[in-house]
Every structure is written in C-alpha cells, then in structure tokens.
Design a protein around this motif. Structure first.
Motif, PDB file in Angstrom:
ATOM      1  N   TYR A 222       0.847  -1.194   0.000  1.00 46.06           N
ATOM      2  CA  TYR A 222       0.000   0.000   0.000  1.00 46.06           C
ATOM      3  C   TYR A 222       0.886   1.250   0.000  1.00 46.06           C
ATOM      4  CZ  TYR A 222      -3.823  -3.121   1.487  1.00 46.06           C
ATOM      5  OH  TYR A 222      -4.768  -4.123   1.573  1.00 46.06           O
ATOM      6  N   PRO A 223       0.447   2.318  -0.667  1.00 48.48           N
ATOM      7  CA  PRO A 223       1.260   3.552  -0.658  1.00 48.48           C
ATOM      8  C   PRO A 223       1.230   4.238   0.707  1.00 48.48           C
ATOM      9  CG  PRO A 223      -0.821   3.920  -1.807  1.00 48.48           C
ATOM     10  CD  PRO A 223      -0.766   2.447  -1.503  1.00 48.48           C
ATOM     11  N   VAL A 224       2.406   4.494   1.262  1.00 51.39           N
ATOM     12  CA  VAL A 224       2.543   5.172   2.557  1.00 51.39           C
ATOM     13  C   VAL A 224       3.602   6.251   2.414  1.00 51.39           C
ATOM     14  CG1 VAL A 224       3.208   4.941   4.983  1.00 51.39           C
ATOM     15  CG2 VAL A 224       1.857   3.141   3.894  1.00 51.39           C
ATOM     16  N   PRO A 225       3.275   7.515   2.616  1.00 49.85           N
ATOM     17  CA  PRO A 225       4.286   8.580   2.509  1.00 49.85           C
ATOM     18  C   PRO A 225       5.312   8.468   3.629  1.00 49.85           C
ATOM     19  CG  PRO A 225       2.212   9.461   3.333  1.00 49.85           C
ATOM     20  CD  PRO A 225       1.931   8.045   2.932  1.00 49.85           C
ATOM     21  N   ASP A 226       6.474   9.053   3.409  1.00 51.41           N
ATOM     22  CA  ASP A 226       7.540   9.027   4.414  1.00 51.41           C
ATOM     23  C   ASP A 226       7.094   9.752   5.681  1.00 51.41           C
ATOM     24  OD1 ASP A 226       9.125   7.731   2.561  1.00 51.41           O
ATOM     25  OD2 ASP A 226      10.021   9.584   1.824  1.00 51.41           O
ATOM     26  N   PHE A 227       7.444   9.177   6.844  1.00 46.39           N
ATOM     27  CA  PHE A 227       6.961   9.779   8.090  1.00 46.39           C
ATOM     28  C   PHE A 227       7.877   9.569   9.286  1.00 46.39           C
ATOM     29  CE2 PHE A 227       5.628   5.399   8.322  1.00 46.39           C
ATOM     30  CZ  PHE A 227       5.697   5.073   9.663  1.00 46.39           C
ATOM     31  N   ASP A 228       8.892   8.696   9.179  1.00 49.58           N
ATOM     32  CA  ASP A 228       9.590   8.253  10.389  1.00 49.58           C
ATOM     33  C   ASP A 228      10.941   8.945  10.583  1.00 49.58           C
ATOM     34  OD1 ASP A 228      11.269   7.001   8.572  1.00 49.58           O
ATOM     35  OD2 ASP A 228      10.396   5.007   8.867  1.00 49.58           O
ATOM     36  N   LEU A 229      11.780   8.360  11.447  1.00 50.99           N
ATOM     37  CA  LEU A 229      13.063   8.978  11.796  1.00 50.99           C
ATOM     38  C   LEU A 229      14.051   9.038  10.630  1.00 50.99           C
ATOM     39  CD1 LEU A 229      13.719   7.470  15.363  1.00 50.99           C
ATOM     40  CD2 LEU A 229      13.201   9.860  14.826  1.00 50.99           C
ATOM     41  N   SER A 230      13.775   8.320   9.568  1.00 47.14           N
ATOM     42  CA  SER A 230      14.661   8.374   8.402  1.00 47.14           C
ATOM     43  C   SER A 230      14.472   9.653   7.600  1.00 47.14           C
ATOM     44  CB  SER A 230      14.409   7.164   7.494  1.00 47.14           C
ATOM     45  OG  SER A 230      13.100   7.216   6.924  1.00 47.14           O
ATOM     46  N   VAL A 231      13.391  10.386   7.862  1.00 48.04           N
ATOM     47  CA  VAL A 231      13.108  11.628   7.145  1.00 48.04           C
ATOM     48  C   VAL A 231      14.002  12.742   7.693  1.00 48.04           C
ATOM     49  CG1 VAL A 231      11.346  13.362   6.611  1.00 48.04           C
ATOM     50  CG2 VAL A 231      10.724  10.931   6.696  1.00 48.04           C
ATOM     51  N   PRO A 232      14.743  13.441   6.843  1.00 47.56           N
ATOM     52  CA  PRO A 232      15.567  14.550   7.332  1.00 47.56           C
ATOM     53  C   PRO A 232      14.730  15.593   8.071  1.00 47.56           C
ATOM     54  CG  PRO A 232      16.140  14.010   5.059  1.00 47.56           C
ATOM     55  CD  PRO A 232      14.909  13.218   5.389  1.00 47.56           C
ATOM     56  N   GLY A 233      15.183  15.959   9.254  1.00 47.88           N
ATOM     57  CA  GLY A 233      14.473  16.957  10.047  1.00 47.88           C
ATOM     58  C   GLY A 233      13.619  16.367  11.145  1.00 47.88           C
ATOM     59  N   VAL A 234      13.176  15.108  10.998  1.00 45.85           N
ATOM     60  CA  VAL A 234      12.390  14.469  12.067  1.00 45.85           C
ATOM     61  C   VAL A 234      13.342  14.110  13.205  1.00 45.85           C
ATOM     62  CG1 VAL A 234      10.997  12.471  12.731  1.00 45.85           C
ATOM     63  CG2 VAL A 234      10.620  13.568  10.512  1.00 45.85           C
ATOM     64  N   THR A 235      13.087  14.662  14.378  1.00 44.96           N
ATOM     65  CA  THR A 235      13.992  14.440  15.512  1.00 44.96           C
ATOM     66  C   THR A 235      13.411  13.497  16.559  1.00 44.96           C
ATOM     67  OG1 THR A 235      13.142  16.501  16.483  1.00 44.96           O
ATOM     68  CG2 THR A 235      15.209  16.634  15.248  1.00 44.96           C
ATOM     69  N   SER A 236      12.092  13.240  16.503  1.00 43.44           N
ATOM     70  CA  SER A 236      11.484  12.300  17.439  1.00 43.44           C
ATOM     71  C   SER A 236      10.207  11.740  16.835  1.00 43.44           C
ATOM     72  CB  SER A 236      11.194  12.962  18.788  1.00 43.44           C
ATOM     73  OG  SER A 236      10.300  14.057  18.648  1.00 43.44           O
TER      74      SER A 236
END
Length: 481
Positions: A222-236
């Motif tokens: 299923y298509p799921v957009p990026d959302f987790d700690l691997s995304v640049p800028g996500v700190t928590s």
C-alpha cells in the motif's frame, strides 16, 4: 455524598462477582462493537499478555538495577521500535504509559532542549495542525509552551504553507501526525520536517496510532508517505504499543534521533536525603507488567505475524469504507492511508446516526469540525464487517425517516443557534450553566448525544463549552449512591 470505607472485607467471590456485574454495562469490545479504545488481537494474544503481565505483576521499573529483566525488556522494545521506524544506532527512547505521556515527554524535551540551545527564547512556541492530538495542548499547559494551531488542507492533512507562516523566532517544535486520529490521514511529514530543519528547531511525528501499523502496511504494497526517523528533520517519533502492536495497556514508545536529545526528557534529583533519584519520564513508579507484556507480544507475533494481521485488517477496512460509501447519505472523509477513517455526510445527521448505532450496541466516537463519526478498524473487527454494515444501513434508514423526536431536536438546535446570535454573552453563559446540569442527567452523559452535539456546535464562546464539559466530567467522577 461519600462512600464509607469498608468496615469488613468481602470474600474473593463476592468481590469478583461485583466487578463482573459492573463490567456488564461496558461496551462489548470483545465482540468488536467498539471502534476506538481497545485493540484486540485474539484470545491467544490475550492469554500471553495476561501471563506475561502476571509474571511481572509486582515489579517496578523505576530502579533498573533492582530489576535488570525490565531493563532488558525496555531496551529491546526501544531498539526494535527504532529499527521499525527509521532509527539508526544513535536512536534512543523510553517506554511510557501511553501516547499522552509520550507526547508530554516530546514537548518537555523540546522546551529543555531550547533552554540549553536557544536560551534567548523566553516564551517558547510549538506549531500544531488543527488535527494534532489534544495531548500536545495538555503538554503546552503543563510545560508553559504556547501551542500555535495551523490550518488543514481540503483533504484534512496539515497545510504546509500555514505551518511555514506560523514560524517565529520563538518556535522550538513543529508537529505532524501519521496518521492524525480524527480522519486517519498522514500529514506531509517530509515537507514539514524540512521547514523545521531549515529553521533549526525540533520536529516530532506523532505516530501513536500508526507507528506499529504503517511499516507493515507499506510492506504489503500500500502507498505510505515518508513519516519516520529516516526523514531529514524528524527528531522524534511516538508509537503506541497498546494500539496496533496489540500490547497490554498502557504502553507506548517515545523515540529520539539521538541519545543526547533524550537526555532533555529525563529528571534527576541529587540532593534528596533519600538518595539520588533519577526518572526517565513522567512517572515515578513504573509498572513492570505493561513493559513485560509489550516485549512478549512483539516477540510472539514477530514481523510475519504483524504482516498477516495487517493484511486482514486492511482488507476489512477497505470493505468497511466501501460499505460506508455505498450507503446513501454518508461517505468516508478524504482518502486515509490505513485503517483509521471518519464517516461524514452532506445532509444526514451523523450524530443521530451514532445514536441509532448505539441502540444496536455499536460504539463510535462523535467528532466535530466537520461533524463525523470515528472508525478505528483493528484485528478484532475482521469478523464483524457484514454485521456492522447491515446495522449501518438500517441506522441510516432510520435517521432518514421523519419523527416527532427528530423534529423536536432540530427545532431545539435551530432555536439555540438563533438565541446565541441575539442574546448577550452573559445570558448564554447562564443558560449553559443550566444546560450542563440538564444534559448531564444527574452525573453522566445523556443517553442520546445528537441534541447535545447540536447545541455544542451553536456556542460562540468556547469557554462556555469548556465549563459545561468540566461540569459533566466533575459529575461523572463523583460518587453517587
């Protein structure tokens, strides 16, 4: 009125019989009748959770040197969660008592991080989409951080430009949801986190609902957009174990990009006569049972088990959504990515629909802005799709039929809408004082919610509504014979 303290004890059988009798009035979640609050993975998982909990029924996670077993379980839960949610070897985290505590820790960490790294900020702010969880507002109140609510797009996802325009010299944190609870849609995390990274403040992904579901949804294609700690800028990022990980309540995980960032979450007292007192999160005493049960279920199900369950849940969710959209007068709001969604309508009274479903022993949360009904589909609903859709069609048909009661309710709401426009605000406040006692029915919520939600939507002064809800909550939490 107070309840006298028991003068003598009762037998075990008497105590348990009284508890079972009280439970008979609860929503029948075991039969899949509740679309929030409980996540049920089957009797085999229930048995495991109970046995694992009992093994650590008395243990206290406050002191990991006394209970190295709980330290092992917690560190392994955090590490497994980090591997699932884009963390690397630098990631660190804590098991908390639930999503609210995880979000409280997020805001406390951001505040203390800013005190060290941005000492010029004396009135810190966090940017929060309208759909962001109220626990962030609770944290804002607790930790003296100003919440700045930003607009949503037409599809109910966070509006990136609105978030960008909300940035000030006082911003210390921005928040996005994966997904947001009300409508089940994922905010544009990558774009929002880029704003935080550009301006040098923290970004949190609230994946309390989706953290232990979305990675498996993606693996199923299923298509799921990026959302987790691997995304640049996500700190928590936060993810609730007692939701789609199907762990026992209450258990959640708060993860940080680095251990250095997590240090701002912790509390240490070094001058107390009782000794050095460290505490990683909000609680002091930390029940060992939820930590042990969470570790047990993660290892019991494993990736293969979660993939199998996610496949069944997603197929059931699509059947629910297709059935909703096929029912005249109602529809699924937006295009949710996973198994959380909202039922809305352009003409049907969805609050009256909820009342009709309640008569048929289904529990759905009422939502507002716009009026919708909440659906969280989990493994416990896989076998009840047809039963629910049949009752939904009957309920919708009943709502469409005219009746004296519905006409009276509509007249009441229209009258309220008219009066609040012409009466002085002080008069409306006095009327709401009376309404809260009438609606509460002597210390609880009314049996039919549609009139109450209609009246709520009429209030121009949200302070009146807050006082009314406080009255209801106060009445519900006082002992009555």
């Amino acid at each position: 009125m107070t309840l006298p303290f028991p003068s003598t004890g009762k037998t075990k059988d008497e105590v348990l019989a009284a508890m079972r009798a009280a439970r008979d009035h609860d929503v029948q979640w075991q039969k899949g009748r509740a679309f929030s609050l409980v996540y049920h993975a089957g009797h085999d998982v229930d048995d495991l959770l109970k046995e694992a909990s009992l093994l650590f029924f008395s243990e206290n996670g406050l002191n990991p040197t006394a209970f190295p077993s709980l330290r092992k379980f917690e560190t392994e839960i955090v590490s497994m969660a980090a591997s699932l949610l884009g963390g690397d070897d630098n990631a660190a985290g804590t098991v908390t008592s639930g999503g609210t505590e995880s979000l409280l820790m997020t805001v406390k960490t951001a505040r203390d991080w800013a005190r060290k790294n941005r000492p010029e900020i004396t009135q810190p702010e966090m940017i929060l989409p309208l759909s962001g969880h109220p626990a962030f507002e609770k944290a804002a109140q607790y930790f003296d951080v100003k919440p700045v609510r930003t607009a949503l797009r037409a599809d109910y996802r966070a509006d990136v430009e609105s978030a960008r325009q909300a940035v000030t010299a006082n911003t210390i944190l921005m928040v996005g949801s994966a997904p947001a609870y009300p409508h089940g849609v994922i905010d544009p995390i990558r774009e929002m986190a880029a704003i935080a990274q550009e301006h040098g403040f923290l970004f949190h992904t609230d994946a309390c609902v989706g953290g232990f579901m979305l990675p498996f949804v993606r693996k199923l294609g299923y298509p799921v957009p990026d959302f987790d700690l691997s995304v640049p800028g996500v700190t928590s990022i936060s993810a609730d174990l007692h939701k789609y990980a199907y762990a026992a309540k209450g258990a959640s995980v708060i993860l940080y990009k680095t251990a250095e960032l997590r240090r701002h979450q912790m509390f240490v007292s070094i001058n107390w006569p009782g000794g050095i007192y460290p505490s990683p999160s909000m609680g002091g005493t930390r029940p060992g049972a939820p930590i042990a049960a969470a570790w047990a279920v993660l290892n019991y199900l494993g990736e293969s088990g979660y993939l199998e369950m996610t496949d069944l849940v997603m197929k059931a969710a699509r059947r629910f959504q297709d059935g909703v959209n096929a029912t005249p007068g109602i529809k699924v709001i937006s295009d949710p990515e996973m198994s959380v969604f909202a039922i809305g309508s352009d003409g049907l009274d969805v609050y009256a629909l909820a009342d009709e479903l309640t008569k048929r022993n289904w529990h759905l949360d009422r939502q507002q802005f716009p009026p919708t009904l909440h659906m969280t589909v989990q493994f416990g609903h896989v076998e009840v799709v047809d039963e629910f859709l049949n009752d939904l069609a009957d309920a919708a048909s009943a709502v469409r039929k005219p009746s004296i009661e519905k006409t009276a309710n509509q007249l009441l709401v229209k009258t309220a809408n008219f009066l609040v426009k012409i009466l002085p605000e002080a008069w409306v406040t006095r009327l709401m004082d009376k309404a809260s006692s009438l609606l509460g029915g002597g210390g609880g919520l009314p049996s039919k919610m549609a009139p109450m939600y209609g009246l709520i939507g009429s209030l121009p002064n949200r302070g009146d509504l807050k006082e009314m809800v406080l009255d209801l909550l106060d009445g519900m939490t006082r002992y009555k014979k």
